[in-house]
Structures are given as structure tokens and as C-alpha cells.
Scaffold this motif. Structure first.
Motif, PDB file in Angstrom:
ATOM      1  N   PHE A 182       0.831  -1.195   0.000  1.00 63.06           N
ATOM      2  CA  PHE A 182       0.000   0.000   0.000  1.00 63.06           C
ATOM      3  C   PHE A 182       0.870   1.252   0.000  1.00 63.06           C
ATOM      4  O   PHE A 182       0.595   2.215  -0.727  1.00 63.06           O
ATOM      5  N   LEU A 183       1.945   1.239   0.817  1.00 59.04           N
ATOM      6  CA  LEU A 183       2.866   2.368   0.863  1.00 59.04           C
ATOM      7  C   LEU A 183       3.543   2.547  -0.488  1.00 59.04           C
ATOM      8  O   LEU A 183       3.680   3.679  -0.989  1.00 59.04           O
ATOM      9  N   LYS A 184       3.944   1.457  -1.103  1.00 58.45           N
ATOM     10  CA  LYS A 184       4.575   1.505  -2.428  1.00 58.45           C
ATOM     11  C   LYS A 184       3.630   2.115  -3.449  1.00 58.45           C
ATOM     12  O   LYS A 184       4.026   2.979  -4.255  1.00 58.45           O
TER      13      LYS A 184
ATOM     14  N   TRP B 237      11.256   5.938   4.951  1.00 64.44           N
ATOM     15  CA  TRP B 237      12.596   6.079   5.537  1.00 64.44           C
ATOM     16  C   TRP B 237      12.686   5.300   6.843  1.00 64.44           C
ATOM     17  O   TRP B 237      13.685   4.620   7.117  1.00 64.44           O
ATOM     18  N   PHE B 238      11.662   5.382   7.660  1.00 69.48           N
ATOM     19  CA  PHE B 238      11.671   4.712   8.960  1.00 69.48           C
ATOM     20  C   PHE B 238      11.742   3.197   8.789  1.00 69.48           C
ATOM     21  O   PHE B 238      12.446   2.517   9.542  1.00 69.48           O
ATOM     22  N   GLU B 239      11.041   2.679   7.788  1.00 67.51           N
ATOM     23  CA  GLU B 239      11.008   1.233   7.572  1.00 67.51           C
ATOM     24  C   GLU B 239      12.220   0.732   6.790  1.00 67.51           C
ATOM     25  O   GLU B 239      12.702  -0.374   7.013  1.00 67.51           O
ATOM     26  N   GLY B 240      12.711   1.545   5.847  1.00 67.40           N
ATOM     27  CA  GLY B 240      13.846   1.134   5.029  1.00 67.40           C
ATOM     28  C   GLY B 240      13.461   0.094   3.998  1.00 67.40           C
ATOM     29  O   GLY B 240      12.291  -0.093   3.672  1.00 67.40           O
TER      30      GLY B 240
ATOM     31  N   SER C 105      20.579   2.739  14.074  1.00 71.12           N
ATOM     32  CA  SER C 105      21.763   3.067  13.264  1.00 71.12           C
ATOM     33  C   SER C 105      21.459   2.984  11.770  1.00 71.12           C
ATOM     34  O   SER C 105      21.985   3.772  10.981  1.00 71.12           O
ATOM     35  N   LYS C 106      20.606   2.048  11.376  1.00 74.12           N
ATOM     36  CA  LYS C 106      20.241   1.932   9.958  1.00 74.12           C
ATOM     37  C   LYS C 106      19.424   3.145   9.513  1.00 74.12           C
ATOM     38  O   LYS C 106      19.619   3.657   8.401  1.00 74.12           O
ATOM     39  N   ARG C 107      18.527   3.613  10.377  1.00 74.84           N
ATOM     40  CA  ARG C 107      17.761   4.826  10.040  1.00 74.84           C
ATOM     41  C   ARG C 107      18.696   6.029   9.938  1.00 74.84           C
ATOM     42  O   ARG C 107      18.563   6.853   9.033  1.00 74.84           O
ATOM     43  N   ALA C 108      19.623   6.125  10.880  1.00 73.95           N
ATOM     44  CA  ALA C 108      20.580   7.239  10.866  1.00 73.95           C
ATOM     45  C   ALA C 108      21.419   7.214   9.585  1.00 73.95           C
ATOM     46  O   ALA C 108      21.648   8.253   8.966  1.00 73.95           O
ATOM     47  N   MET C 109      21.848   6.039   9.181  1.00 76.28           N
ATOM     48  CA  MET C 109      22.677   5.924   7.980  1.00 76.28           C
ATOM     49  C   MET C 109      21.880   6.259   6.735  1.00 76.28           C
ATOM     50  O   MET C 109      22.414   6.877   5.795  1.00 76.28           O
TER      51      MET C 109
END
Length: 229
Positions: free
Chosen positions: A2-4, A31-34, A90-94
Motif C-alpha cells: 500500500f505504501l509503495k 525512511w523509517f522502515e527502510g 543506526s540503519k535509520r541514521a545511515m
């Protein structure tokens, strides 16, 4: 999916079904989900809408605020869950660092000496371990010691370095009870920044100076407390 679908719809030329604010929220959620949706759809959409005045700045502010808020949340008590939480942060930050020119720990919530100092004061939750793991997972995401060192350098390098080491030394985490475990944590941070040779004599010298100043302040505070008692 749905987001896509919504991101694809928002990217269509002349689409007026989704407002600019809604597009911002969709990109933020991605972004939050990646994952694939972020890499293949949201980043391109952010670039397109980024041409509009302040849109990309709004996203950066929203994402940066989210990261800083997460840092101030209480860490999980279970260490396995804590590890997963820090990895996700850390993945969200990157993801944010890769699309922006942000290169400062302050923008991510970890650049404050006061933050690291306050971690050692907590008795119920181990914020020292929480902050340390978030930082280490983030540093491991970079390809070189120079890139990692640059991130630290832009946060008043020697001063923040000393406060991080002090926070670890004062930690009451059962995992870090022994001197060896505390020393190992400090070595891990030094090694990932390039080791003794990679950090350079200037940083080591300034770190020693800042460390002496911090130790002096600590000893004076302890002396005042004893005098009052």
C-alpha cells in the motif's frame, strides 16, 4: 504494498490526489522502515519534491528529530532487544546521512557531552550501553575509519571522545562490571576510528588534556560533596 502504491501515485506528474504534507509523511514512513521501497521509490520521490523550496529541509528536520527522540527513549531491559533496537536506529541514521550533507553527531542526537554524562547517572536503565551500541553500529556502517573519524570530528572530537569513554567507565551495566570489559569497550571505539595510528597524536594529546580537565572537575565535585556531608 500500500505504501509503495501511494509513493508511485504521488510520483505521477500532475498528481493532486495526495497533498505535499501527505507526501512528506509517506517518505518519512518509508525512511523509517527502510528496504526496497525506500531505496527504489521514496529516495527518487524525495529528489523530485526536493526541488520545491524547503521540502527536503522539512524531511531532514522530521527524520533528524525522530532520531534524537529515539535516543532519549528508555532503552529495553533485555540486552538482545537492546541490540536490535540499536541496530535499527543506526540503519535509520545511515539512511538519513546518505541523502543529506549532515555529518554531525548532534543532528543524530549523540553529539552532546551532557547526554553522555547523564547516561552514567541513570540507575534503572543503562543508557551508557544504549548510546554506545547506537554509536558503534552507526560507525560500523561506514566504509572507512576516515569517514567514521570525520563524523566524530564534527562533534568537538576530543571532548566528546572523552565523555563517551567516561560514560562507559561509569556504567553500571552488569556486562561492564569488570575493568577488563570496560577497557574492551574503550578499545573497540578506538579501533573502529583507526586505532592509535589512525587517530593521530593531536587527537590523543587533546583527549588526554580534556580527560585531565574532566577528571579534575569530577574530583572537585566529590570533594565538595564530602565537605557538605
Amino acid at each position: 504494498y500500500f505504501l509503495k502504491a501511494l509513493l508511485i501515485l504521488a510520483s505521477l506528474p500532475g498528481c493532486e490526489l495526495i497533498s505535499t504534507e501527505e507526501v512528506l509523511n509517506l517518505i518519512f514512513e518509508s525512511w523509517f522502515e527502510g528496504g526496497m521501497i525506500w531505496n527504489e521509490y521514496a529516495v527518487n520521490l524525495l529528489t523530485t519534491f526536493g526541488e520545491k523550496a524547503s521540502f527536503k529541509d522539512q524531511f531532514i528536520l522530521k527524520a533528524s528529530s525522530s532520531l534524537r527522540n529515539d535516543i532519549h527513549c528508555e532503552p529495553p531491559l533485555d540486552h538482545a532487544v537492546l541490540e536490535l533496537t540499536c541496530q535499527a536506529w543506526s540503519k535509520r541514521a545511515m539512511r538519513l546521512l546518505r541523502i543529506t550533507k549532515l555529518d554531525n553527531l548532534d543532528n543524530l542526537g549523540l553529539g552532546s557531552a551532557e547526554l553522555w554524562d547523564s547516561a552514567s547517572l541513570s540507575t534503572e536503565r543503562d543508557f551508557s550501553e544504549y548510546f554506545f551500541l547506537c554509536l558503534m553500529y552507526l560507525l560500523h556502517s561506514f566504509n572507512s575509519a576516515e569517514q567514521r573519524k570525520e563524523l566524530i570530528s564534527n562533534a568537538n572530537e576530543s571532548r566528546i571522545f572523552v565523555h563517551i569513554l567516561t560514560s562507559i567507565a561509569k556504567s553500571e551495566n552488569p556486562i561492564l562490571e569488570s575493568f577488563n570489559h570496560r577497557t574492551e569497550r574503550n578499545h573497540q571505539l578506538l579501533d573502529i576510528l583507526g586505532g592509535r595510528a589512525g587517530t593521530g597524536e593531536t587527537l590523543l594529546e587533546q583527549t588526554c588534556i580534556d580527560g585531565i580537565v574532566l577528571l579534575s572537575t569530577f574530583m572537585n565535585d566529590q570533594a565538595r560533596k564530602k565537605t557538605k556531608s
